[in-house]
Scaffold this active site. Sequence first.
Site, mmCIF file in Angstrom:
data_model
loop_
_atom_site.group_PDB
_atom_site.id
_atom_site.type_symbol
_atom_site.label_atom_id
_atom_site.label_comp_id
_atom_site.label_asym_id
_atom_site.label_seq_id
_atom_site.Cartn_x
_atom_site.Cartn_y
_atom_site.Cartn_z
ATOM 1 C CD GLN A 161 -3.756 -4.514 9.838
ATOM 2 O OE1 GLN A 161 -2.800 -3.771 9.636
ATOM 3 N NE2 GLN A 161 -4.991 -4.088 9.820
ATOM 4 C CB CYS A 194 -4.325 -31.449 -4.612
ATOM 5 S SG CYS A 194 -4.447 -32.850 -3.509
ATOM 6 N NE ARG A 228 -3.954 -1.925 2.177
ATOM 7 C CZ ARG A 228 -3.664 -3.109 2.683
ATOM 8 N NH1 ARG A 228 -2.521 -3.298 3.279
ATOM 9 N NH2 ARG A 228 -4.507 -4.101 2.614
ATOM 10 C CG ASP A 279 5.459 -11.760 7.449
ATOM 11 O OD1 ASP A 279 5.479 -12.156 8.633
ATOM 12 O OD2 ASP A 279 5.354 -10.564 7.135
ATOM 13 C CG HIS A 296 -5.304 -9.634 6.656
ATOM 14 N ND1 HIS A 296 -4.687 -8.421 6.494
ATOM 15 C CD2 HIS A 296 -6.553 -9.351 7.102
ATOM 16 C CE1 HIS A 296 -5.534 -7.442 6.823
ATOM 17 N NE2 HIS A 296 -6.657 -7.990 7.200
HETATM 18 ZN ZN ZN Z 1 -6.773 -32.669 -3.112
#
Ligand code: ZN
Length: 238
Positions: A101, A149, A34, A104, A119
Amino acid sequence: MSYEALQNMVSSSKRIVFFGGAGVSTESGIPDFRSQDGLYHQKYDFPPETILSHTFFERHPEEFFRFYRDKMLPLDAKPNAAHLKLAEWERDGRLLAVVTQNIDGLHQAAGCRHVYELHGSIHRNYCQSCGKEFPPEFIRDSAEPVPHCPCGGRIKPDVVLYEEGLDNDVLSGAVHAIRQADLMIVAGTSLTVYPAAGLIHYFRGNHLVLINRDITPMDSQCDLVIHDSVGKVLGALS
Ligand code: ZN
């Protein structure tokens, strides 16, 4: 003078809650998208707020993951002095919780255990079909533009995108911690992102402290305001 005042508040507190925004991570080399020198004006056709939205993820997953791999997976980033000091306070029994917020995982990397990630986190990823979990390295290293997946389902990072709501359990845990806090330190955020910004209204403790490089709309409502880098301020405390 303000450092001394903050040190006195910290020394006399037993239930500190730290509420952190992007400014806590910038000192670990993670840009605030931001801010002016953040991710704006770079090599993408859309602003970060558009790319990091639920609609964009559904409609343009390839472009989403190109941006996400490039900008949102700083897996070699290290905790800075702020993360380390907070972990130390938690070990000393002075820190109740961190509400962040950021996505990481640097508070956990520093050793903090009670972290409410409003978040979400880049460290959790799951298959949208079968729910299987994947580490962030799987997304980073996937040969496919959009990671899948083995079951065929698409993998989604467990981060809250624009247009998506916050996790209710995380939110209520954060509110509970803030209500119990005797000292609340808000740092590295301009407090303009709702509903996260509204959380500070649950604080009923003694001292509300703000540490931020720039002036914020909240400055006048705080007991102490320090305009400086978060790591520098926290790192100087004991
Ligand atoms: Zn899966």
